[in-house]
Design an enzyme around this catalytic site. Structure first.
Site, PDB file in Angstrom:
ATOM      1  N   GLU A  48      -5.442   3.871   5.858  1.00  0.00           N
ATOM      2  CA  GLU A  48      -5.425   3.200   4.398  1.00  0.00           C
ATOM      3  C   GLU A  48      -6.014   4.711   3.648  1.00  0.00           C
ATOM      4  O   GLU A  48      -5.131   5.205   2.777  1.00  0.00           O
ATOM      5  CB  GLU A  48      -5.838   1.905   3.815  1.00  0.00           C
ATOM      6  CG  GLU A  48      -5.098   1.442   3.275  1.00  0.00           C
ATOM      7  CD  GLU A  48      -6.128   0.743   2.101  1.00  0.00           C
ATOM      8  OE1 GLU A  48      -6.835   1.280   1.274  1.00  0.00           O
ATOM      9  OE2 GLU A  48      -5.736  -0.410   1.831  1.00  0.00           O
ATOM     10  N   ARG A  93       1.037  -1.356  -0.290  1.00  0.00           N
ATOM     11  CA  ARG A  93       0.302   0.204  -0.125  1.00  0.00           C
ATOM     12  C   ARG A  93       1.126   0.855   0.034  1.00  0.00           C
ATOM     13  O   ARG A  93       0.422   2.153   0.634  1.00  0.00           O
ATOM     14  CB  ARG A  93      -0.999   0.434   1.451  1.00  0.00           C
ATOM     15  CG  ARG A  93      -2.271  -0.862   1.264  1.00  0.00           C
ATOM     16  CD  ARG A  93      -3.152  -0.922   0.255  1.00  0.00           C
ATOM     17  NE  ARG A  93      -4.066  -1.719  -0.081  1.00  0.00           N
ATOM     18  CZ  ARG A  93      -4.046  -2.440  -0.349  1.00  0.00           C
ATOM     19  NH1 ARG A  93      -3.130  -3.574  -0.604  1.00  0.00           N
ATOM     20  NH2 ARG A  93      -5.309  -4.284  -0.216  1.00  0.00           N
ATOM     21  N   SER A 127     -11.244  -0.871   2.966  1.00  0.00           N
ATOM     22  CA  SER A 127     -10.202  -1.014   4.008  1.00  0.00           C
ATOM     23  C   SER A 127      -9.895   0.349   4.841  1.00  0.00           C
ATOM     24  O   SER A 127      -9.563   0.788   3.594  1.00  0.00           O
ATOM     25  CB  SER A 127      -9.337  -1.284   4.100  1.00  0.00           C
ATOM     26  OG  SER A 127      -9.175  -3.314   3.982  1.00  0.00           O
TER      27      SER A 127
HETATM   28  P1  FAD Z   1      -8.832   8.702  -5.393  1.00  0.00           P
HETATM   29  O1  FAD Z   1      -9.534   7.694  -4.328  1.00  0.00           O
HETATM   30  O2  FAD Z   1      -9.704   9.253  -6.377  1.00  0.00           O
HETATM   31  O3  FAD Z   1      -6.967   9.211  -5.436  1.00  0.00           O
HETATM   32  C1  FAD Z   1      -6.140   7.775  -4.174  1.00  0.00           C
HETATM   33  C2  FAD Z   1      -5.525   8.320  -4.181  1.00  0.00           C
HETATM   34  O4  FAD Z   1      -4.329   8.245  -4.912  1.00  0.00           O
HETATM   35  C3  FAD Z   1      -5.382  10.388  -4.129  1.00  0.00           C
HETATM   36  O5  FAD Z   1      -4.524  10.498  -2.962  1.00  0.00           O
HETATM   37  C4  FAD Z   1      -5.396  10.960  -4.881  1.00  0.00           C
HETATM   38  O6  FAD Z   1      -4.864  12.523  -4.783  1.00  0.00           O
HETATM   39  C5  FAD Z   1      -4.284   9.934  -5.792  1.00  0.00           C
HETATM   40  N1  FAD Z   1      -4.213  10.693  -7.331  1.00  0.00           N
HETATM   41  C6  FAD Z   1      -5.600   9.808  -7.963  1.00  0.00           C
HETATM   42  N2  FAD Z   1      -5.124   9.698  -9.218  1.00  0.00           N
HETATM   43  C7  FAD Z   1      -4.228  10.551  -9.293  1.00  0.00           C
HETATM   44  C8  FAD Z   1      -3.394  10.264 -10.555  1.00  0.00           C
HETATM   45  N3  FAD Z   1      -3.592  10.409 -11.880  1.00  0.00           N
HETATM   46  N4  FAD Z   1      -2.363  10.999 -10.523  1.00  0.00           N
HETATM   47  C9  FAD Z   1      -2.042  11.138  -9.288  1.00  0.00           C
HETATM   48  N5  FAD Z   1      -1.925  10.704  -8.059  1.00  0.00           N
HETATM   49  C10 FAD Z   1      -3.650  10.695  -8.132  1.00  0.00           C
HETATM   50  N6  FAD Z   1      -7.975  -1.108  -2.510  1.00  0.00           N
HETATM   51  C11 FAD Z   1      -6.814  -1.878  -2.440  1.00  0.00           C
HETATM   52  O7  FAD Z   1      -5.630  -2.080  -3.271  1.00  0.00           O
HETATM   53  N7  FAD Z   1      -7.380  -3.340  -2.501  1.00  0.00           N
HETATM   54  C12 FAD Z   1      -8.633  -3.701  -2.247  1.00  0.00           C
HETATM   55  O8  FAD Z   1      -9.092  -4.779  -2.343  1.00  0.00           O
HETATM   56  C13 FAD Z   1      -9.483  -2.300  -2.382  1.00  0.00           C
HETATM   57  N8  FAD Z   1     -10.631  -3.011  -2.524  1.00  0.00           N
HETATM   58  C14 FAD Z   1     -11.874  -2.163  -2.117  1.00  0.00           C
HETATM   59  C15 FAD Z   1     -13.506  -1.968  -1.786  1.00  0.00           C
HETATM   60  C16 FAD Z   1     -13.589  -0.884  -1.742  1.00  0.00           C
HETATM   61  C17 FAD Z   1     -15.566  -0.851  -1.625  1.00  0.00           C
HETATM   62  C18 FAD Z   1     -13.617   0.475  -2.275  1.00  0.00           C
HETATM   63  C19 FAD Z   1     -14.302   2.103  -2.045  1.00  0.00           C
HETATM   64  C20 FAD Z   1     -12.199   0.471  -2.057  1.00  0.00           C
HETATM   65  C21 FAD Z   1     -11.564  -0.399  -1.910  1.00  0.00           C
HETATM   66  N9  FAD Z   1     -10.021  -0.166  -1.590  1.00  0.00           N
HETATM   67  C22 FAD Z   1      -8.999  -1.590  -2.143  1.00  0.00           C
HETATM   68  C23 FAD Z   1      -9.283   1.066  -2.393  1.00  0.00           C
HETATM   69  C24 FAD Z   1      -9.179   2.051  -3.776  1.00  0.00           C
HETATM   70  O9  FAD Z   1     -10.188   0.968  -4.882  1.00  0.00           O
HETATM   71  C25 FAD Z   1      -7.968   1.875  -4.813  1.00  0.00           C
HETATM   72  O10 FAD Z   1      -6.778   2.872  -3.818  1.00  0.00           O
HETATM   73  C26 FAD Z   1      -8.284   2.432  -6.039  1.00  0.00           C
HETATM   74  O11 FAD Z   1      -6.869   2.782  -6.385  1.00  0.00           O
HETATM   75  C27 FAD Z   1      -8.323   4.623  -5.631  1.00  0.00           C
HETATM   76  O12 FAD Z   1      -8.211   4.987  -7.111  1.00  0.00           O
HETATM   77  P2  FAD Z   1     -10.125   6.297  -7.724  1.00  0.00           P
HETATM   78  O13 FAD Z   1      -9.515   6.477  -8.941  1.00  0.00           O
HETATM   79  O14 FAD Z   1     -10.920   5.915  -6.899  1.00  0.00           O
HETATM   80  O15 FAD Z   1      -8.378   7.125  -5.929  1.00  0.00           O
HETATM   81  N1  EPU Z   2     -11.369 -10.438   9.911  1.00  0.00           N
HETATM   82  C1  EPU Z   2     -12.114 -10.925  11.075  1.00  0.00           C
HETATM   83  N2  EPU Z   2     -13.134  -9.942  11.205  1.00  0.00           N
HETATM   84  C2  EPU Z   2     -13.475  -9.418  10.100  1.00  0.00           C
HETATM   85  C3  EPU Z   2     -12.424  -9.275   9.268  1.00  0.00           C
HETATM   86  C4  EPU Z   2     -11.555  -9.872   9.254  1.00  0.00           C
HETATM   87  O1  EPU Z   2     -11.672 -11.389  11.866  1.00  0.00           O
HETATM   88  O2  EPU Z   2     -14.757  -8.285  10.786  1.00  0.00           O
HETATM   89  C5  EPU Z   2     -10.024 -11.395   9.374  1.00  0.00           C
HETATM   90  C6  EPU Z   2     -10.793 -12.435   8.132  1.00  0.00           C
HETATM   91  O3  EPU Z   2     -11.529 -13.967   9.183  1.00  0.00           O
HETATM   92  C7  EPU Z   2      -9.869 -13.599   8.285  1.00  0.00           C
HETATM   93  C8  EPU Z   2      -8.200 -11.281   8.600  1.00  0.00           C
HETATM   94  O4  EPU Z   2      -8.910 -11.239   9.347  1.00  0.00           O
HETATM   95  O5  EPU Z   2      -8.790 -13.828   8.771  1.00  0.00           O
HETATM   96  C9  EPU Z   2      -8.212 -11.071   7.149  1.00  0.00           C
HETATM   97  O6  EPU Z   2      -9.384 -10.883   6.137  1.00  0.00           O
HETATM   98  P1  EPU Z   2      -9.868 -10.127   4.663  1.00  0.00           P
HETATM   99  O7  EPU Z   2      -8.957 -11.860   3.759  1.00  0.00           O
HETATM  100  O8  EPU Z   2     -11.191  -9.998   4.239  1.00  0.00           O
HETATM  101  O9  EPU Z   2      -8.766  -9.233   4.260  1.00  0.00           O
HETATM  102  P2  EPU Z   2      -8.236  -8.790   4.991  1.00  0.00           P
HETATM  103  O10 EPU Z   2      -6.080  -8.472   5.180  1.00  0.00           O
HETATM  104  O11 EPU Z   2      -8.823  -7.950   5.928  1.00  0.00           O
HETATM  105  C10 EPU Z   2      -6.123  -7.234   2.855  1.00  0.00           C
HETATM  106  C11 EPU Z   2      -6.979  -5.820   2.445  1.00  0.00           C
HETATM  107  C12 EPU Z   2      -7.436  -5.996   0.729  1.00  0.00           C
HETATM  108  C13 EPU Z   2      -7.938  -6.805  -0.122  1.00  0.00           C
HETATM  109  C14 EPU Z   2      -7.946  -8.163   1.026  1.00  0.00           C
HETATM  110  C15 EPU Z   2      -8.379  -9.778   0.026  1.00  0.00           C
HETATM  111  C16 EPU Z   2      -6.032  -4.190   3.795  1.00  0.00           C
HETATM  112  C17 EPU Z   2      -5.546  -2.774   4.694  1.00  0.00           C
HETATM  113  N3  EPU Z   2      -6.869  -4.674   3.020  1.00  0.00           N
HETATM  114  O12 EPU Z   2      -7.952  -7.346   3.964  1.00  0.00           O
HETATM  115  O13 EPU Z   2      -8.527  -4.761   0.564  1.00  0.00           O
HETATM  116  O14 EPU Z   2      -9.124  -6.773  -0.848  1.00  0.00           O
HETATM  117  O15 EPU Z   2      -7.400  -8.729   1.495  1.00  0.00           O
HETATM  118  O16 EPU Z   2      -6.862  -9.684  -0.277  1.00  0.00           O
HETATM  119  O17 EPU Z   2      -4.513  -4.299   2.873  1.00  0.00           O
HETATM  120  C18 EPU Z   2      -8.198  -2.279   0.632  1.00  0.00           C
HETATM  121  O18 EPU Z   2      -7.212  -1.681   0.199  1.00  0.00           O
HETATM  122  O19 EPU Z   2      -9.364  -0.919   0.363  1.00  0.00           O
HETATM  123  C19 EPU Z   2      -9.604  -3.388   0.449  1.00  0.00           C
HETATM  124  C20 EPU Z   2     -10.599  -4.037   1.048  1.00  0.00           C
END
Ligand code: FAD
Ligand code: EPU
Length: 353
Positions: free
Chosen positions: A335, A171, A239
């Site tokens: 995050e 991240r 997250s």
């Molecule tokens: P924004 O929120 O618009 O911007 C994020 C940051 O990047 C800001 O600081 C912004 O200034 C900067 N930025 C944006 N565009 C540019 C650009 N073109 N040039 C330079 N800087 C820029 N993330 C994960 O890693 N794994 C996941 O599994 C994951 N699951 C998610 C699930 C949900 C339901 C949600 C809501 C979010 C999740 N995220 C996850 C977080 C998010 O999707 C990512 O961080 C994504 O890359 C953000 O994209 P955005 O365009 O919305 O960024």
């Molecule tokens: N867990 C709990 N209780 C909860 C949530 C999670 O006990 O309420 C336990 C789960 O049972 C599991 C562990 O925590 O043992 C990890 O949970 P999970 O596999 O759902 O993933 P996570 O570590 O919570 C990370 C990323 C996610 C990504 C998933 C899948 C971060 C901060 N988050 O979540 O990314 O989708 O792994 O790889 O690294 C995001 O960055 O926005 C995001 C959603």
């Protein structure tokens, strides 16, 4: 405004331009505004912007939470286009920053270009993906990034950064440090090998037997839909905190107290822990401030049930961090990027409010 005129009181109205709303431009959907919103559809527009004005770069706002009205301009990166070049053993794909990430993943799989199917359904733009090196289900985007093109605001020039110069980590990247808020990513170029093997390292994917990339993509979508709330139904930013990385000594003392503690490999001498587990064990699934709570299926996701203010969220962040610190001696770090009136808030700013 009430004006006294002779013995009479008159209402007079001052006409002002409406302030643009940011509520629909960030997935956490707290009510907020900006001074102006500037949409970039062609990277050449970046050379015409007055960068001395306070500004904030934004894609689809899925990792950005506006806590207050932002007293500056929001620069929305929305340029579009995908170009594929075929080589003997790989595909190079150059993508404009404003493309939607999930649509890009689907485009690759349907064109038989494989590797990022585990990253399906992550909200946001392609341009934001390198910023926090998005990752899920055993894959990080850094594994496929060849180079990043963008505009360096400080020197007023376009630049290309190699994957190595991006300094990717968990991240993390150079865009959160040296180039924080000063490098507008305009294009990302990916390299995908033609030799593909599914990445099934994430436990729940192991039930798939010799899957196609399309099957992996479908399974990832199924898993995500079962745990993560859809922001257009229940506003959230994914997250909220990073999974903490702790020294092995600290980990061992916690494991002695909590034998079921989920943990993952990290750098030598360190372990990564699951912040969602720590938050759930701290009793936070039972807590709510205004409309702010943690998601019942995934405590790492903070949700906005509506009728909430930025201050409710600040108080909830403080509550989570205090409880987890008291119980596990771990200081969780956000995050998501939290934006106040004057720009990004630090943990110090949050503690002071
Ligand atoms: P924004 O929120 O618009 O911007 C994020 C940051 O990047 C800001 O600081 C912004 O200034 C900067 N930025 C944006 N565009 C540019 C650009 N073109 N040039 C330079 N800087 C820029 N993330 C994960 O890693 N794994 C996941 O599994 C994951 N699951 C998610 C699930 C949900 C339901 C949600 C809501 C979010 C999740 N995220 C996850 C977080 C998010 O999707 C990512 O961080 C994504 O890359 C953000 O994209 P955005 O365009 O919305 O960024
Ligand atoms: N867990 C709990 N209780 C909860 C949530 C999670 O006990 O309420 C336990 C789960 O049972 C599991 C562990 O925590 O043992 C990890 O949970 P999970 O596999 O759902 O993933 P996570 O570590 O919570 C990370 C990323 C996610 C990504 C998933 C899948 C971060 C901060 N988050 O979540 O990314 O989708 O792994 O790889 O690294 C995001 O960055 O926005 C995001 C959603």
């Amino acid at each position: 405004m009430l004006t006294k005129y002779g013995n009479m009181h008159l209402f007079t109205y001052k006409l002002v331009a409406p302030v643009p709303s940011l509520t629909a431009l960030h997935t956490f959907a707290l009510p907020s505004t900006a001074n102006n919103i500037v949409k970039i559809t062609d990277s050449q527009q970046l050379t015409k912007i007055d960068w001395q004005r306070r500004h904030l770069l934004l894609g689809e706002g899925s990792n950005t939470v506006f806590i207050d009205d932002f007293a500056g301009d929001v620069i929305l990166v929305a340029n579009k286009g995908i170009e594929v070049t075929e080589h003997d053993d790989s595909y190079h794909v150059r993508v404009c920053a404003g493309e939607n990430w999930h649509q890009f993943v689907s485009y690759c799989v349907s064109n038989e270009i494989y590797g990022i199917e585990n990253l399906a359904l992550i909200p946001g733009t392609v341009g934001a993906a390198p910023v926090q090196n998005i990752g899920a289900y055993g894959v990080e985007v850094k594994n496929f990034i060849h180079l990043v093109d963008g505009f360096d605001i400080e020197v007023g020039q376009f630049k290309t950064l190699s994957a190595e110069q991006c300094q990717f980590g968990y991240r993390d990247s150079v865009f959160k440090h040296h180039y924080k808020s000063r490098f507008v990513i305009t294009h990302v170029e990916f390299s995908f090998s033609k030799t593909w093997r599914p990445n099934l390292s994430y436990g729940p994917l192991q039930s798939l037997k010799a899957p196609t990339a399309q099957q992996v993509l479908n399974e990832v979508i199924k898993i995500r839909n079962s745990k993560l709330p859809n922001p257009s139904v229940l506003p959230n930013a994914g997250s909220f905190f990073k999974n903490p990385i702790v020294p092995e000594k600290h980990f061992n003392s916690l494991l002695a107290r909590f034998p079921e503690l989920p943990n993952y490999p990290s750098l030598p001498g360190f372990k990564k822990l699951a912040a969602g587990w720590l938050i759930e064990q701290s009793g936070l699934k039972q807590e709510k401030i205004g409309g702010i709570a943690v998601h019942q299926q995934q405590a790492l996701v903070v949700v906005n049930h509506g009728q909430s203010t930025g201050n409710d969220l600040i108080n909830y962040i403080k509550l989570i961090r205090r409880r987890v610190l008291d119980k596990f001696n771990i200081a969780l770090e956000p995050e998501v990027r939290l934006i106040g009136k004057l720009g990004e808030l630090t943990l110090g700013d949050i503690d002071d409010r």
